[in-house]
Design a protein around this motif. Structure first.
Motif, short mmCIF file in Angstrom:
data_model
loop_
_atom_site.label_atom_id
_atom_site.label_comp_id
_atom_site.label_asym_id
_atom_site.label_seq_id
_atom_site.Cartn_x
_atom_site.Cartn_y
_atom_site.Cartn_z
N ALA A 5 0.84 -1.20 0.00
CA ALA A 5 0.00 0.00 0.00
C ALA A 5 0.87 1.25 0.00
CB ALA A 5 -0.92 0.00 1.22
N GLY A 6 1.99 1.19 0.73
CA GLY A 6 2.91 2.32 0.75
C GLY A 6 3.53 2.60 -0.60
N ASN A 7 3.54 1.60 -1.49
CA ASN A 7 4.08 1.81 -2.83
C ASN A 7 3.26 2.83 -3.60
OD1 ASN A 7 6.03 1.17 -4.83
ND2 ASN A 7 4.55 -0.14 -5.86
N ALA A 8 1.94 2.80 -3.41
CA ALA A 8 1.08 3.78 -4.08
C ALA A 8 1.36 5.18 -3.57
CB ALA A 8 -0.40 3.42 -3.86
N ILE A 9 1.58 5.29 -2.27
CA ILE A 9 1.91 6.60 -1.69
C ILE A 9 3.27 7.07 -2.20
CG2 ILE A 9 2.22 7.87 0.45
CD1 ILE A 9 -0.62 6.79 -0.05
N ALA A 10 4.22 6.14 -2.27
CA ALA A 10 5.55 6.48 -2.77
C ALA A 10 5.47 7.00 -4.21
CB ALA A 10 6.47 5.27 -2.70
N GLY A 11 4.60 6.37 -5.01
CA GLY A 11 4.44 6.82 -6.38
C GLY A 11 3.93 8.25 -6.46
N GLN A 12 3.05 8.62 -5.54
CA GLN A 12 2.55 9.99 -5.51
C GLN A 12 3.62 10.97 -5.04
OE1 GLN A 12 -1.09 11.20 -5.96
NE2 GLN A 12 -0.64 9.52 -7.36
N VAL A 13 4.34 10.59 -4.00
CA VAL A 13 5.40 11.46 -3.46
C VAL A 13 6.50 11.67 -4.50
CG1 VAL A 13 7.19 11.65 -1.68
CG2 VAL A 13 4.92 10.79 -1.08
N ALA A 14 6.72 10.66 -5.35
CA ALA A 14 7.81 10.71 -6.33
C ALA A 14 7.56 11.72 -7.44
CB ALA A 14 8.03 9.32 -6.93
N PHE A 72 2.93 1.57 -13.13
CA PHE A 72 2.42 2.00 -11.83
C PHE A 72 2.84 3.44 -11.54
CE2 PHE A 72 2.36 2.40 -7.27
CZ PHE A 72 1.33 1.58 -6.83
N TYR A 73 4.12 3.74 -11.73
CA TYR A 73 4.63 5.07 -11.41
C TYR A 73 4.18 6.11 -12.42
CZ TYR A 73 7.53 2.65 -7.99
OH TYR A 73 7.95 1.89 -6.94
N ILE A 74 4.03 5.71 -13.69
CA ILE A 74 3.49 6.64 -14.69
C ILE A 74 2.04 6.98 -14.34
CG2 ILE A 74 2.85 6.93 -17.10
CD1 ILE A 74 5.23 5.17 -17.84
N ALA A 75 1.28 5.97 -13.94
CA ALA A 75 -0.12 6.19 -13.57
C ALA A 75 -0.23 7.17 -12.41
CB ALA A 75 -0.77 4.85 -13.19
N ALA A 76 0.74 7.14 -11.52
CA ALA A 76 0.70 8.02 -10.35
C ALA A 76 0.76 9.50 -10.73
CB ALA A 76 1.84 7.69 -9.40
N HIS A 77 1.21 9.79 -11.96
CA HIS A 77 1.29 11.18 -12.40
C HIS A 77 -0.07 11.75 -12.80
CE1 HIS A 77 5.59 10.43 -12.44
NE2 HIS A 77 5.81 11.70 -12.70
#
Length: 283
Positions: A5-14, A72-77
């Motif tokens: 779950a923290g991975n989703a938060i990390a993606g946003q913080v990144a 995943f990380y692209i989606a976070a943008h």
């Protein structure tokens, strides 16, 4: 599950602190270093078994690890952590569909209903709870990418049935090589396109976190849980990820929590619960 779950938060913080492909590459470089330090003897000892499925394991690492995380990380943008968590909650249902399509695993009536309910939950997120838009859903680009990433990871999970007779650590180590080999070219392409963002101090912290926790420790803990209680019971805990992610998004990122998020969470988790029921077989 807290680490995932923290991975989703990390993606946003990144976002704005480190570019997605560079983060993916650094993530697997970090895991690769740790694997080399702690698992190289295990790999040597189990190499005869690993060699029999080497192309498969490398492909699984490339698709299930690096490509999944890149998407995943692209989606976070372009979407929020709550949406990422909710869509991620559909993973168990996608896995069930994959096992039926490729292995003809029996699908019950309750499971079929669960699939429909879960997909409705994803549609609610995509439409932002606006009933008028349900019939003409236009997915947020981040939601589309996240859904595709989940489908990809589901395919990876289904394909694990073909893994060799080796320890989880040894298998994970070889898949890490595939992830690393794929993530570095993606980072190079990002650099050549001029889209690379060199990590800020926050970016380095995010890279360190995702390498140690969502990538390494969570995977090893999950593998151990499968050994202790079996894959079916261990897999149930994946359903906690969207709930924990939503809570993290509100608490840590001050994201708004709307009524449609509650409805979507209820639908996704209800669908998953139904999909895991063993009664009402189809005739």
């Amino acid at each position: 599950m807290f680490m995932w779950a923290g991975n989703a938060i990390a993606g946003q913080v990144a976002v704005g602190e480190i570019s997605p492909m560079l983060l993916t590459a650094l993530r697997w470089v970090g895991v690769g270093v740790l694997i080399f330090i702690f698992a190289r003897r295990r790999i040597v000892n189990e190499w005869p078994a690993l060699r029999t499925r080497l192309p498969l394991l490398l492909a699984l690492g490339a698709l299930g690890f690096s490509t999944f995380n890149a998407l995943f990380y692209i989606a976070a943008h372009s979407t929020v952590a709550i949406n990422i968590g909710i869509i991620n909650g559909a993973l168990p249902v996608f896995v069930m569909l994959g096992t039926y399509i490729f292995y003809r695993t029996q699908v019950t009536g309750a499971q079929l209903i669960g699939v429909v309910v879960t997909l409705i939950g994803i549609a609610v997120v995509a439409a932002r709870g606006d009933i008028a838009l349900i019939s003409d859903v236009r997915f947020n680009p981040g939601d589309v990418l996240m859904t595709f990433a989940c489908l990809l990871y589901a395919a990876y999970t289904v394909a694990l049935r073909e893994r060799p007779a080796a320890s989880g650590l040894a298998i994970f180590s070889i898949m890490t090589v595939g992830a690393l080999a794929t993530s570095i070219p993606l980072a190079i392409i990002e650099i050549l396109m001029g889209d690379m963002i060199w990590p800020s101090p926050t970016g380095w912290a995010v890279a360190l976190y995702v390498a140690i926790f969502p990538s390494l420790l969570s995977q090893l803990f999950f593998l151990r849980s499968v050994e202790l209680i079996g894959p079916n019971r261990a897999g149930l805990f994946i359903n906690l990820v969207p709930i924990i992610t939503a809570a993290f998004g509100v608490i840590l990122l001050n994201e708004d929590f709307h009524g449609y998020h509650v409805a979507a969470l209820f639908l996704v988790l209800s669908g998953i619960w139904l999909a895991e029921r063993k009664y009402i077989p189809l005739k």
